[in-house]
Design a protein around this motif. Structure first.
Motif, PDB file in Angstrom:
ATOM      1  N   CYS A  51      -9.785  10.302  -2.619  1.00 15.94           N
ATOM      2  CA  CYS A  51     -10.296  11.654  -2.878  1.00 15.94           C
ATOM      3  C   CYS A  51      -9.827  12.614  -1.786  1.00 15.94           C
ATOM      4  O   CYS A  51     -10.135  12.407  -0.610  1.00 15.94           O
ATOM      5  N   PRO A  52      -9.113  13.682  -2.139  1.00 12.97           N
ATOM      6  CA  PRO A  52      -8.612  14.610  -1.116  1.00 12.97           C
ATOM      7  C   PRO A  52      -9.704  15.284  -0.292  1.00 12.97           C
ATOM      8  O   PRO A  52      -9.438  15.686   0.839  1.00 12.97           O
ATOM      9  N   VAL A  53     -10.939  15.434  -0.822  1.00 13.11           N
ATOM     10  CA  VAL A  53     -11.987  16.018   0.021  1.00 13.11           C
ATOM     11  C   VAL A  53     -12.811  14.941   0.734  1.00 13.11           C
ATOM     12  O   VAL A  53     -13.802  15.252   1.390  1.00 13.11           O
ATOM     13  N   SER A  55     -14.745  12.567  -0.446  1.00 10.26           N
ATOM     14  CA  SER A  55     -16.110  12.433  -0.976  1.00 10.26           C
ATOM     15  C   SER A  55     -16.677  11.044  -0.650  1.00 10.26           C
ATOM     16  O   SER A  55     -15.983  10.034  -0.770  1.00 10.26           O
ATOM     17  N   ASN A  80     -17.550  18.967  -0.215  1.00 14.92           N
ATOM     18  CA  ASN A  80     -16.882  19.719  -1.285  1.00 14.92           C
ATOM     19  C   ASN A  80     -17.786  20.878  -1.693  1.00 14.92           C
ATOM     20  O   ASN A  80     -18.877  20.662  -2.218  1.00 14.92           O
ATOM     21  N   THR A  86     -14.431  20.542  -9.508  1.00 18.50           N
ATOM     22  CA  THR A  86     -13.712  19.260  -9.526  1.00 18.50           C
ATOM     23  C   THR A  86     -14.324  18.315 -10.566  1.00 18.50           C
ATOM     24  O   THR A  86     -13.616  17.543 -11.204  1.00 18.50           O
ATOM     25  N   CYS A  90     -10.782  17.945 -12.026  1.00 16.90           N
ATOM     26  CA  CYS A  90     -10.034  17.094 -11.100  1.00 16.90           C
ATOM     27  C   CYS A  90      -9.398  15.928 -11.869  1.00 16.90           C
ATOM     28  O   CYS A  90     -10.055  15.301 -12.704  1.00 16.90           O
ATOM     29  N   ALA A  92      -8.993  13.225 -10.764  1.00 21.01           N
ATOM     30  CA  ALA A  92      -9.745  12.077 -10.238  1.00 21.01           C
ATOM     31  C   ALA A  92      -8.865  10.966  -9.666  1.00 21.01           C
ATOM     32  O   ALA A  92      -8.911   9.822 -10.152  1.00 21.01           O
ATOM     33  N   PRO A  93      -8.093  11.273  -8.623  1.00 17.52           N
ATOM     34  CA  PRO A  93      -7.358  10.195  -7.964  1.00 17.52           C
ATOM     35  C   PRO A  93      -8.284   9.109  -7.436  1.00 17.52           C
ATOM     36  O   PRO A  93      -7.886   7.946  -7.295  1.00 17.52           O
ATOM     37  N   CYS A  94      -9.557   9.478  -7.174  1.00 14.11           N
ATOM     38  CA  CYS A  94     -10.555   8.490  -6.730  1.00 14.11           C
ATOM     39  C   CYS A  94     -10.677   7.350  -7.733  1.00 14.11           C
ATOM     40  O   CYS A  94     -10.787   6.185  -7.360  1.00 14.11           O
ATOM     41  N   ARG A 110     -15.658  11.129 -11.713  1.00 17.08           N
ATOM     42  CA  ARG A 110     -15.582  12.583 -11.971  1.00 17.08           C
ATOM     43  C   ARG A 110     -16.750  13.029 -12.865  1.00 17.08           C
ATOM     44  O   ARG A 110     -17.412  14.022 -12.578  1.00 17.08           O
ATOM     45  N   GLU A 113     -19.890  13.163 -11.037  1.00 16.65           N
ATOM     46  CA  GLU A 113     -19.917  14.331 -10.147  1.00 16.65           C
ATOM     47  C   GLU A 113     -20.398  15.570 -10.908  1.00 16.65           C
ATOM     48  O   GLU A 113     -21.291  16.300 -10.456  1.00 16.65           O
ATOM     49  N   VAL A 447      -8.715  20.352  -6.126  1.00 15.36           N
ATOM     50  CA  VAL A 447      -9.372  19.576  -5.076  1.00 15.36           C
ATOM     51  C   VAL A 447      -8.613  19.678  -3.742  1.00 15.36           C
ATOM     52  O   VAL A 447      -9.221  19.736  -2.672  1.00 15.36           O
TER      53      VAL A 447
HETATM   54  S1  SF4 Z   1     -13.190  13.655  -9.052  1.00 19.99           S
HETATM   55 FE1  SF4 Z   1     -14.414  14.247  -7.284  1.00 19.99          FE
HETATM   56  S2  SF4 Z   1     -14.543  12.404  -6.017  1.00 19.99           S
HETATM   57 FE2  SF4 Z   1     -12.813  12.117  -7.437  1.00 19.99          FE
HETATM   58  S3  SF4 Z   1     -10.973  12.830  -6.322  1.00 19.99           S
HETATM   59 FE3  SF4 Z   1     -11.778  14.563  -7.527  1.00 19.99          FE
HETATM   60  S4  SF4 Z   1     -13.129  15.635  -6.089  1.00 19.99           S
HETATM   61 FE4  SF4 Z   1     -12.786  13.605  -5.232  1.00 19.99          FE
END
Ligand code: SF4
Ligand SMILES: Cc1cc2nc3c(=O)[nH]c(=O)nc-3n(C[C@H](O)[C@H](O)[C@H](O)COP(=O)(O)OP(=O)(O)OC[C@H]3O[C@@H](n4cnc5c(N)ncnc54)[C@H](O)[C@@H]3O)c2cc1C
Length: 467
Positions: A51-53, A55, A80, A86, A90, A92-94, A110, A113, A447
């Motif tokens: 996650c770029p931020v 999380s 965030n 997001t 997003c 969602a690379p997470c 995601r 979130e 993000v």
């Molecule tokens: S979906 Fe949310 S937790 Fe996943 S990479 Fe994007 S900002 Fe980060």
């Protein structure tokens, strides 16, 4: 171990293509808590790395699982400023680096979130946090996209007086006038702006910095400047016939559509509309996909999206393992709504009649590596074809920020790609000017822009109040 992944899914196709409401549905509360329960609380949470931020995903999954929405939101929001953005857009690379994804389906991070922040708003946990102690320092933020808003939020919370300038009629950057309403409802932006207004951030829409405020005024009136003015220079396709009517940049089309939905009048002679047209979208990325979904809602006769690169594989290649971002075929909700997708096609020329687009000549291409390992494209002789079109939308990405005007006037350095050059603190070659988001990184993701705004804010604060 006993609960499978459950996506909320999209609204039924025959319903959603008739309006601009968000396509994604929501799960009920119990299902959502079950989905959060799938998180394994890994010792090394790769999702957090992905996650770029940054999380703290396992922490708030556990709180969601326990139904503690307030605490879950607080952990989510701590890294965030805008989980509601997001949570909707997003990629969602997470989830691609979720440990479950090695052998099973990733946690719905995601969607969890989006649900957490929705609960927090609905239950009244998100209220203005008004800073009583003020530093007396003034910061100008140029551009109101996710990077500018993220920086503005944190600088305001640090006690500085923050003014956000935006050349468009409304605040939000590409969240407002790029990303279609069916992916992100604009009420998501308005709701957060209400909080920011109450917290004291000053917003000045319809102000082009460099035109309505000169460089000298900007630098004289503010103690620090944060450039967050995006990468608005679209990549062109300078082939024969490019100037024929009916060939437009994607952003001309998309921003008009969003403005129309917001109730703005678009003069008839400037209007770009897909109704009853055969639409060709050139460029296979996300912006192209947004053009597809918008054309379908405008009742296009047909929509074709072409891409110059080969069709990606459906599974990860051996040299593209977990936990990295998978370079595989992505299919959006818009693609499912009735669009033909084609790959390995290059555009040779636009053909018009009475200066109006009628046809496009395409050619199939092959990709191979030269001796130095660089990809080289060759046209397949005899594969030329001419297709009928009424509207062409160029969606081939963005090359760099617009230099002409503010950036050139500021006299700051650019990097080799033409973006504003910054150091690790997001500081430009002028120590008083910082830059964050697409303007310094090139066109990227919401993000990443939020994270860049965060880094800029931390360092502007340190610049203004060292010790
Ligand atoms: S979906 Fe949310 S937790 Fe996943 S990479 Fe994007 S900002 Fe980060
Ligand atoms: C059609 C489209 C769809 C996208 N979809 C997604 C998605 O689904 N998910 C995702 O993660 N990313 C998506 N992106 C990318 C994402 O929107 C951007 O990476 C992100 O918005 C960049 O944020 P930013 O704040 O740096 O710049 P921007 O959002 O571009 O904001 C810059 C703002 O600065 C303003 N500005 C420029 N010059 C001046 C000036 N001189 N004075 C005052 N204001 C100025 C502009 O008007 C603009 O509002 C999409 C991009 C596009 C184009």
């Amino acid at each position: 171990m006993t609960i499978g992944r459950k996506d909320a899914g999209y609204r039924p196709l025959n319903d959603r293509i008739h309006d601009y409401g968000e396509v994604e549905q929501t799960l009920d509360e119990n299902d959502r808590m079950d989905q959060a329960a799938r998180c394994m609380d890994c010792g090394v949470p790769f999702c957090h790395w992905g996650c770029p931020v940054g999380s703290k995903i396992p922490e708030w999954q556990d709180l969601v699982y326990k139904g503690n929405w307030k605490a879950a939101y607080e952990v989510l929001h701590s890294t965030n400023s805008f989980p509601e953005f997001t949570g909707h857009v997003c990629p969602a690379p997470c989830e691609k680096s979720c440990v479950l994804a090695i052998h099973n389906e990733a946690v719905t991070i995601r969607e969890n979130e989006a649900s957490t922040v929705e609960h927090a708003f609905n239950l009244g946990f998100i209220q203005p946090n008004i800073q009583e102690v003020r530093t007396g320092k003034k910061v100008a933020v140029v551009g109101s996209g996710p990077a500018g808003l993220s920086a503005a939020d944190l600088l305001n919370q640090a006690g500085h007086e923050v003014t956000v300038f935006e050349k468009n009629s409304a605040i939000g950057g590409l969240l407002r006038f790029g990303i279609p309403d069916f992916k992100l409802s604009k009420t998501q932006i308005d709701r957060r702006l209400e909080i920011f207004l109450a917290e004291g951030i000053i917003f000045k829409p319809n102000v082009t910095v460099g035109v309505d405020i000169s460089r000298d005024e900007l630098l004289a009136q503010f103690d620090a400047v944060v450039l967050a003015n995006g990468a608005e220079q679209a990549r062109d396709l300078p082939v024969e016939g490019r100037d024929i009517n009916g060939v437009y940049y994607a952003m001309e089309f998309l921003s008009q559509s969003n403005k129309r939905i917001a109730g703005e009048d678009i003069p008839e002679e400037l209007g770009i509309h897909a109704k009853d047209k055969k639409v060709l979208v050139i460029g296979g990325g996300d912006t192209g996909s947004d053009c597809v979904g918008t054309s379908i809602r405008q009742k296009a006769r047909s929509v074709t999206q072409i891409e110059i690169l080969p069709k990606p594989a459906s599974e990860r290649a051996d040299n593209n393992p977990w936990p990295y971002w998978p370079n595989t075929l992505r299919t959006s909700s818009s693609h499912l709504e009735g669009c033909e997708r084609r790959w390995s096609l290059s555009t040779k020329r636009f053909i018009g009649e009475n200066n109006q687009i009628k046809q496009v000549e395409l050619v199939s291409v092959d990709w191979s590596k030269d001796e130095a390992g660089r990809w080289v494209m060759t046209e397949k002789s005899g594969s030329e074809e001419i297709i009928d079109v009424d509207l062409v939308l160029l969606s081939m990405g963005f090359t760099q920020p617009v230099h002409n005007g503010l950036l050139d006037a500021l006299g700051i350095e650019y990097d080799g790609r033409g973006n504003v050059k910054v150091n690790a603190k997001k500081q430009t070659s002028n120590e008083k000017i910082f830059a964050c988001g697409d303007v310094e990184a090139g066109a990227t993701l919401v993000v990443r822009a939020i994270e860049a705004g965060k880094i800029a804010a931390i360092n502007v604060d340190e610049f203004l109040c060292p010790e």
